[in-house]
Design a protein around this motif. Structure first.
Motif, PDB file in Angstrom:
ATOM      1  N   GLY A 177      14.760 -31.786 -37.265  1.00 31.85           N
ATOM      2  CA  GLY A 177      15.398 -30.502 -36.981  1.00 31.85           C
ATOM      3  C   GLY A 177      15.268 -29.491 -38.108  1.00 31.85           C
ATOM      4  N   TYR A 178      15.784 -28.298 -37.806  1.00 27.76           N
ATOM      5  CA  TYR A 178      15.731 -27.165 -38.730  1.00 27.76           C
ATOM      6  C   TYR A 178      17.095 -26.482 -38.705  1.00 27.76           C
ATOM      7  N   ASN A 179      17.551 -26.018 -39.896  1.00 27.82           N
ATOM      8  CA  ASN A 179      18.733 -25.164 -39.958  1.00 27.82           C
ATOM      9  C   ASN A 179      18.604 -24.202 -41.128  1.00 27.82           C
ATOM     10  N   GLU A 180      19.609 -23.346 -41.280  1.00 29.02           N
ATOM     11  CA  GLU A 180      19.520 -22.264 -42.264  1.00 29.02           C
ATOM     12  C   GLU A 180      19.558 -22.750 -43.707  1.00 29.02           C
ATOM     13  N   LEU A 181      20.084 -23.953 -43.942  1.00 29.34           N
ATOM     14  CA  LEU A 181      20.161 -24.477 -45.304  1.00 29.34           C
ATOM     15  C   LEU A 181      18.980 -25.366 -45.659  1.00 29.34           C
ATOM     16  N   PHE A 182      18.584 -26.202 -44.700  1.00 26.63           N
ATOM     17  CA  PHE A 182      17.498 -27.151 -44.943  1.00 26.63           C
ATOM     18  C   PHE A 182      16.486 -27.041 -43.804  1.00 26.63           C
ATOM     19  N   PRO A 183      15.272 -26.617 -44.107  1.00 31.90           N
ATOM     20  CA  PRO A 183      14.276 -26.476 -43.039  1.00 31.90           C
ATOM     21  C   PRO A 183      13.740 -27.814 -42.534  1.00 31.90           C
ATOM     22  N   ASN A 205      21.138 -24.174 -35.807  1.00 33.45           N
ATOM     23  CA  ASN A 205      20.211 -25.292 -35.976  1.00 33.45           C
ATOM     24  C   ASN A 205      19.533 -25.599 -34.655  1.00 33.45           C
ATOM     25  N   ALA A 206      18.358 -26.196 -34.759  1.00 34.07           N
ATOM     26  CA  ALA A 206      17.586 -26.622 -33.588  1.00 34.07           C
ATOM     27  C   ALA A 206      16.889 -27.922 -33.932  1.00 34.07           C
TER      28      ALA A 206
END
Length: 346
Positions: free
Chosen positions: A212-218, A337-338
């Protein structure tokens, strides 16, 4: 007087040795050995107490035996009952060949039938259906468990309709509750729920790998394991732009079906920023879709509470919808997140 007592003790020993196993219909009362035939319901207090047939009362000694049913209390190092027990056994080893309707308290407690009372000890075993309680380090029940097992290791190969509470819980079919660090069940029925750090259900469980991906950790990788209603997530995260790139953590999640394709997926987990010693508590409210029987896609808003270690630089997210710094150590970030999941369970 002292000489007389010594002589009486010697005679008692000789009588017990001579009568032991000779005639079980004769009542014997000596210091070392007591024998009671059926119907002789008087307390037996001695080093070895042996009751033949059904017996009521008390046996207090080093070794207590009863060939058939016993109602009362056995207190000693080794206690044995040939049929059902309706009362109390207290000793290092307690054994009953019939059902237990009272209590066994000792290091090893064993029943060759059902337990409708309580076994309290280091090792507790029973070989038939149980509606009672086993409390100890190791608890085993070979047939259906309608009661509860509370201990370090709890084992039942058939079905648990009561509860297993311990460090490791195993059963064939789970119908109610497992609460422990590691839970294992071959299958699960409606209403069954395992709660623990690692819950494995072979049929009806949920196991998945997520990227997954989110604003803190890609870059995020996690393992989901449990049941759809409640699973454990073990997370690892990486951001090459941070001075300290790695974070690890764990949490809980749930897949709530909304029809055959879509589901709601709330999650909450804790991340530890390895070298920086920052802590990140994160909650997300995801919406998911089953792309195939094995592939799922989830995405949704998230809220992160960052607790910075002293004298550490602020983490800058790639983006945020809202960001609030409360003091030197606490910050709130709202992002998104996705993720894509590969479901391993059937």
């Amino acid at each position: 007087m002292k000489t007389i007592r010594i002589l009486l003790a010697a005679v008692s020993v000789l009588v017990s040795q001579w009568t032991f196993g000779q005639n079980d219909s004769i009542p014997i009362y000596t210091i070392m050995y007591n024998q009671a035939p059926e119907g002789f319901d008087y307390p037996l207090i001695g080093f070895v107490n042996n009751a033949h047939g059904n017996h009521k009362g008390a046996q207090i000694g080093f070794i207590n035996t009863n060939t058939k049913a016993f109602t009362g209390a056995q207190v000693g190092f080794v206690n044995s009952i040939g049929d059902y027990q309706n009362g109390l056994q207290v000793g290092f080893v307690n054994s009953t060949n019939g059902p237990v309707k009272g209590m066994q308290v000792g290091f090893v407690n064993s029943s060759a039938d059902s337990v409708n009372g309580t076994q309290l000890g280091f090792v507790n075993t029973q070989e038939h259906e149980s509606t009672g309680l086993q409390t100890g380090f190791i608890n085993t029940s070979t047939k259906k468990l309608n009661g509860a097992q509370v201990g370090f290791v709890n084992s039942n190969p058939i079905e648990v309709t009561g509860a297993q509470i311990g460090f490791v819980n195993t059963t064939g079919k789970l119908s109610t509750l497992q609460l422990g660090f590691v839970n294992f069940a071959d299958s699960i029925k409606k209403g069954g729920i395992p709660i623990g750090f690692l819950s494995i259900v072979k049929q009806g469980g949920y196991q998945a790998i997520e990227v997954g991906y989110n604003e803190l950790f890609p870059y995020n990788l996690s393992v989901k394991i449990g049941i759809p209603a409640l699973y454990t997530t073990i997370n690892g995260a990486f951001n090459p732009d941070f001075d300290d790139e790695f974070a690890v953590g764990a949490g809980l999640g749930s897949n709530i079906a909304v029809g055959p394709v879509f589901f709601i997926n709330p999650e909450a987990y804790y991340l530890y920023h390895v070298h920086a010693e920052n802590s990140i508590t994160r909650a997300s409210f995801n919406f998911g879709a089953n792309l195939s029987p094995r592939v799922q896609f989830v995405a949704g808003p998230s809220v992160s509470w960052i607790r910075y270690a002293d004298d550490y630089d602020v983490i800058d997210p790639a983006f945020s919808f809202y960001r609030e710094r409360f003091d030197e150590n606490d910050e709130l970030i709202v992002g998104i997140n996705a993720a894509l999941r590969i479901q391993l369970s059937k």
